[in-house]
Every structure is written in C-alpha cells, then in structure tokens.
Design a protein around this motif. Structure first.
Motif, short mmCIF file in Angstrom:
data_model
loop_
_atom_site.label_atom_id
_atom_site.label_comp_id
_atom_site.label_asym_id
_atom_site.label_seq_id
_atom_site.Cartn_x
_atom_site.Cartn_y
_atom_site.Cartn_z
N PRO A 105 15.68 -7.02 -27.38
CA PRO A 105 14.74 -6.37 -28.31
C PRO A 105 13.69 -7.37 -28.83
O PRO A 105 13.93 -8.58 -28.86
CB PRO A 105 15.63 -5.88 -29.44
CG PRO A 105 17.03 -6.17 -29.07
CD PRO A 105 17.04 -6.99 -27.84
N ALA A 106 12.56 -6.85 -29.24
CA ALA A 106 11.44 -7.69 -29.69
C ALA A 106 11.82 -8.64 -30.82
O ALA A 106 11.43 -9.81 -30.80
CB ALA A 106 10.26 -6.83 -30.09
N PRO A 107 12.56 -8.21 -31.85
CA PRO A 107 12.90 -9.16 -32.92
C PRO A 107 13.70 -10.36 -32.42
O PRO A 107 13.51 -11.48 -32.89
CB PRO A 107 13.74 -8.32 -33.89
CG PRO A 107 13.34 -6.91 -33.64
CD PRO A 107 12.99 -6.85 -32.18
N ILE A 108 14.58 -10.13 -31.45
CA ILE A 108 15.36 -11.25 -30.89
C ILE A 108 14.47 -12.11 -30.00
O ILE A 108 14.57 -13.34 -30.00
CB ILE A 108 16.59 -10.71 -30.14
CG1 ILE A 108 17.53 -10.08 -31.15
CG2 ILE A 108 17.27 -11.81 -29.34
CD1 ILE A 108 18.74 -9.40 -30.60
N ALA A 109 13.57 -11.48 -29.24
CA ALA A 109 12.67 -12.23 -28.36
C ALA A 109 11.76 -13.14 -29.18
O ALA A 109 11.43 -14.24 -28.75
CB ALA A 109 11.84 -11.27 -27.52
N GLN A 110 11.35 -12.71 -30.37
CA GLN A 110 10.48 -13.53 -31.22
C GLN A 110 11.19 -14.77 -31.75
O GLN A 110 10.54 -15.71 -32.16
CB GLN A 110 9.92 -12.70 -32.37
CG GLN A 110 8.93 -11.66 -31.91
CD GLN A 110 8.53 -10.71 -33.02
OE1 GLN A 110 9.13 -10.67 -34.08
NE2 GLN A 110 7.51 -9.90 -32.74
N LEU A 153 9.28 -16.32 -19.96
CA LEU A 153 8.11 -15.59 -20.49
C LEU A 153 8.39 -14.08 -20.54
O LEU A 153 7.98 -13.39 -21.47
CB LEU A 153 6.87 -15.88 -19.65
CG LEU A 153 6.29 -17.28 -19.79
CD1 LEU A 153 5.24 -17.54 -18.72
CD2 LEU A 153 5.70 -17.49 -21.17
N TRP A 154 9.09 -13.60 -19.53
CA TRP A 154 9.47 -12.18 -19.49
C TRP A 154 10.49 -11.88 -20.59
O TRP A 154 10.36 -10.90 -21.32
CB TRP A 154 10.01 -11.86 -18.10
CG TRP A 154 10.72 -10.56 -18.00
CD1 TRP A 154 10.15 -9.32 -17.94
CD2 TRP A 154 12.14 -10.36 -17.93
NE1 TRP A 154 11.13 -8.36 -17.85
CE2 TRP A 154 12.37 -8.98 -17.83
CE3 TRP A 154 13.22 -11.22 -17.93
CZ2 TRP A 154 13.63 -8.44 -17.74
CZ3 TRP A 154 14.49 -10.67 -17.84
CH2 TRP A 154 14.69 -9.30 -17.74
N ALA A 155 11.49 -12.75 -20.74
CA ALA A 155 12.53 -12.55 -21.75
C ALA A 155 11.96 -12.65 -23.17
O ALA A 155 12.40 -11.95 -24.08
CB ALA A 155 13.66 -13.57 -21.57
N ALA A 156 10.96 -13.51 -23.36
CA ALA A 156 10.33 -13.68 -24.68
C ALA A 156 9.27 -12.61 -24.94
O ALA A 156 8.59 -12.64 -25.97
CB ALA A 156 9.71 -15.07 -24.78
N ARG A 157 9.11 -11.70 -24.00
CA ARG A 157 8.21 -10.55 -24.12
C ARG A 157 6.73 -10.91 -24.19
O ARG A 157 5.94 -10.23 -24.83
CB ARG A 157 8.60 -9.66 -25.30
CG ARG A 157 9.94 -9.00 -25.11
CD ARG A 157 10.27 -8.08 -26.27
NE ARG A 157 11.35 -7.19 -25.89
CZ ARG A 157 11.17 -5.94 -25.44
NH1 ARG A 157 9.98 -5.45 -25.32
NH2 ARG A 157 12.22 -5.21 -25.11
#
Length: 146
Positions: A81-86, A19-23
């Motif tokens: 980064p957010a794009p990778i986490a998404q 959950l932390w890694a997926a932001r």
C-alpha cells in the motif's frame, strides 16, 4: 518461490524492482524504460536496470516536470500500500523546496493564460476594439504631400 521466502527482509534489490515497490512507477516495465531513458541517477550518473540498491543510497528520479532526490530508508521487493511504500524513502529538503517552487511558477504561468476560448460575444468585442483602434490610427496618421 514459496510465499514465506518472499516476505523475508532483503538487503539489496534491483533498482527497477525497488522503484516499482516504492510506487514511483506503476509497472516494472515502465520503471525499466525510465531507467534506460536516463530518468534515474545515482551520484549524478545514469544507472542500469540491474543496479542493486542499498539503504542510504541517494537517487534522483525525474517524472515529467518533477525531479525528486530521495534517500533510500528501507528495501522491499514487494509492492504494498502507498503509506507503506512512502516509508521506503525520504525526499530531501532541497528537493522538496525546489519542487514546490517550480510548481508555484507553473501555476502562475497557467494563470497568465486564459483558460477558455473567446465566446462569440468576446470575439465581437475584440473585433470592435480593433476597428476603433484602426480608425484612430488612420485619423492621426495620414500621408501628406506638402
């Protein structure tokens, strides 16, 4: 742990770390608190912080007013980064539609309420309006002893 081992692909990881890694949450401790508070569910059941997640699992995550249902597409134990986490998850169509509907309802509810306090001029007008209505009421309704 050496740097090379951290970048290796993993098959499972603890849910708080994912959950932390997926932001979804800023820190692992906030993710842990949310899980312990019953804000994260798997198959309609509350999960424990130590729950191992795998690709294909469907999680329901509540953050404030929003309740998201996501399907895990990839596992990561590192925050990027957010794009990778998404790319780690995909939100279901039903969840998206429901969140959009609730957001529009909240927006309409907020439009119905004034967004500022009355000014001094507004208060004078309100007071004048009330006095005029009270006078009209008193003229039309009077107690008669006939």
């Amino acid at each position: 742990m050496p740097k090379a081992e951290q970048n290796l692909p993993v098959e499972t990881v603890r849910i708080d770390k994912w959950l932390w890694a997926a932001r979804f949450f800023k820190t692992r401790s906030i993710a842990k608190s949310a899980i312990e508070g019953g804000k994260v569910h798997f198959d309609g059941e509350r999960v424990k912080v130590s729950k191992e997640v795998r690709v294909g699992m469907e999680l329901t995550i509540q953050q404030g007013f929003e309740k998201k249902t996501v399907i895990i597409k990839a596992i990561s134990n590192m925050r990027g980064p957010a794009p990778i986490a998404q790319q780690l998850y995909e939100e279901t169509e039903v969840s998206l539609a429901k969140r959009e509907l609730l957001a529009s309802q909240r927006k309409l509810h907020n439009l119905a309420r004034p967004d500022h306090r009355p000014s001094k001029k507004d208060r004078r007008q309100i007071s004048r309006f009330k006095q005029e209505n009270d006078q009209q009421f008193d003229q039309h309704w009077s107690y008669n002893d006939d």
